[in-house]
Scaffold this active site. Structure first.
Site, short mmCIF file in Angstrom:
data_model
loop_
_atom_site.label_atom_id
_atom_site.label_comp_id
_atom_site.label_asym_id
_atom_site.label_seq_id
_atom_site.Cartn_x
_atom_site.Cartn_y
_atom_site.Cartn_z
NE ARG A 1 47.97 50.31 30.49
CZ ARG A 1 46.76 51.20 31.93
NH1 ARG A 1 45.92 51.91 32.89
NH2 ARG A 1 45.56 52.44 30.51
CG HIS B 1 30.89 42.98 56.65
ND1 HIS B 1 31.09 43.58 57.21
CD2 HIS B 1 30.05 42.79 56.12
CE1 HIS B 1 30.17 44.67 57.61
NE2 HIS B 1 28.94 44.33 55.39
CD GLU C 1 33.58 44.21 60.14
OE1 GLU C 1 33.35 43.02 59.85
OE2 GLU C 1 32.52 44.32 59.40
NE ARG D 1 44.63 48.19 32.14
CZ ARG D 1 44.94 48.36 33.50
NH1 ARG D 1 43.77 48.85 34.15
NH2 ARG D 1 45.81 47.46 33.56
N1 URA Z 1 45.70 46.12 39.60
C1 URA Z 1 45.15 47.17 39.07
O1 URA Z 1 44.60 47.11 39.87
N2 URA Z 1 46.24 47.29 37.89
C2 URA Z 1 46.72 47.14 36.76
O2 URA Z 1 47.23 47.49 35.94
C3 URA Z 1 47.01 45.98 37.75
C4 URA Z 1 46.61 44.67 38.85
#
Ligand code: URA
Length: 280
Positions: A232, A20, A90, A178
């Site tokens: 968040r 890869h 790898e 989310r």
């Molecule tokens: N990367 C993630 O996994 N989550 C986020 O909210 C921002 C970047």
């Protein structure tokens, strides 16, 4: 026609070129920075004194060179656990043994500003890849030497940073609380953020626990520094904020680890400890 692969169970060429990442022994340094984004490899290696483009295959781009005298490589992993585990497998086969993820992340604590860096001390294994390697109780822990080198680098560069536990997920959307497409939602998603916040977790991302678990079981060293591009709690998202700082800190951490490793080998010591530095 491509090069001849030895066998289906050993997917490499006779000269050791890995299927890869398309690197062979001698192509990569002991110290490897691991961005997710292939375009970030160029942004990392532009700070080096010398660099060579080694390989470019799928999401795996590798550059190798020297940064302030330290041998260094950068290989992009793409997003997520499976692709990252392939890169680690790898890279280990061609001589790497110290890995630093250079990524982006979503903070879940109010006091972590957009663009702040998060240095992971360990990662909650909310992904599936590491479970294909070892039982769920196995800790995804960063190496204390890499954590310390990242802290030292962040201090010397004067950037804002936090140190603590990260949560690694397999889903950017539902796995990080989310809603999915058309508002898709599951009961457990209501609590994922608050449960992790109560447990003192700092952030979400998608690769660290795989890197830490594989490094742990294979006797390698690993760490992670990520730029908080999202928060968040405050619901902010600024693409790329802090990424250049994460890159500078990771490059500098490699120089520091190289110095510490040279000192340890001169003194015949296996582990770094504070008084080595005070005395030498
Ligand atoms: N990367 C993630 O996994 N989550 C986020 O909210 C921002 C970047």
């Amino acid at each position: 026609m491509g090069e001849r692969i030895i066998s289906a169970s050993v997917p490499q060429t006779e000269e050791g070129l890995q299927y890869h990442i398309r690197c062979k022994p001698g192509d990569v340094a002991r110290y490897v920075l691991l961005p997710g984004d292939p375009a970030r490899v160029e942004r990392i290696s532009k700070y080096w004194d010398e660099r060579r483009v080694i390989a470019f295959h799928r999401q795996y781009v590798t550059h190798t060179g020297r940064y302030k005298g330290a041998p260094i490589s950068a290989t992009s992993t793409g997003i997520g656990g499976p692709a990252t585990a392939i890169a680690i497998e790898e890279l280990l086969r061609v001589g790497a043994n110290t890995f630093i993820r250079v990524g982006t992340t979503g903070a879940i604590r109010r006091d972590i500003g957009i663009g702040d860096l998060i240095i992971s001390s360990a990662a909650v294994r909310l992904e599936g890849t590491s479970s294909q390697y070892v039982i769920s109780g196995y800790p995804a822990s960063a190496s204390y030497e890499v954590i310390l080198a990242l802290i030292e680098a962040a201090e010397s560069l004067g950037v804002r940073y936090h140190v603590g536990v990260t949560a690694t997920t397999d889903s950017f959307y539902t796995g990080q609380g989310r809603p999915g497409f058309k508002g898709y939602f599951q009961g457990w998603m209501k609590n994922i953020l608050s449960d992790l916040q109560s447990a003192g977790v700092l952030n979400f991302e998608m690769e660290a626990s795989v890197i830490f678990t594989l490094a742990g079981i294979y006797g390698a060293r690993a760490g992670a520094v990520c730029a908080a591009i999202a928060n968040r709690v405050t619901d902010e998202f600024v693409e790329d904020e802090g990424v250049e700082d994460a890159i500078r800190v990771a490059n500098e951490a490699v120089r520091i680890l190289y110095e510490w490793d040279s000192l340890k080998s001169r003194l015949g010591k296996k582990y770094m400890y504070p008084s080595i530095l005070l005395k030498h």
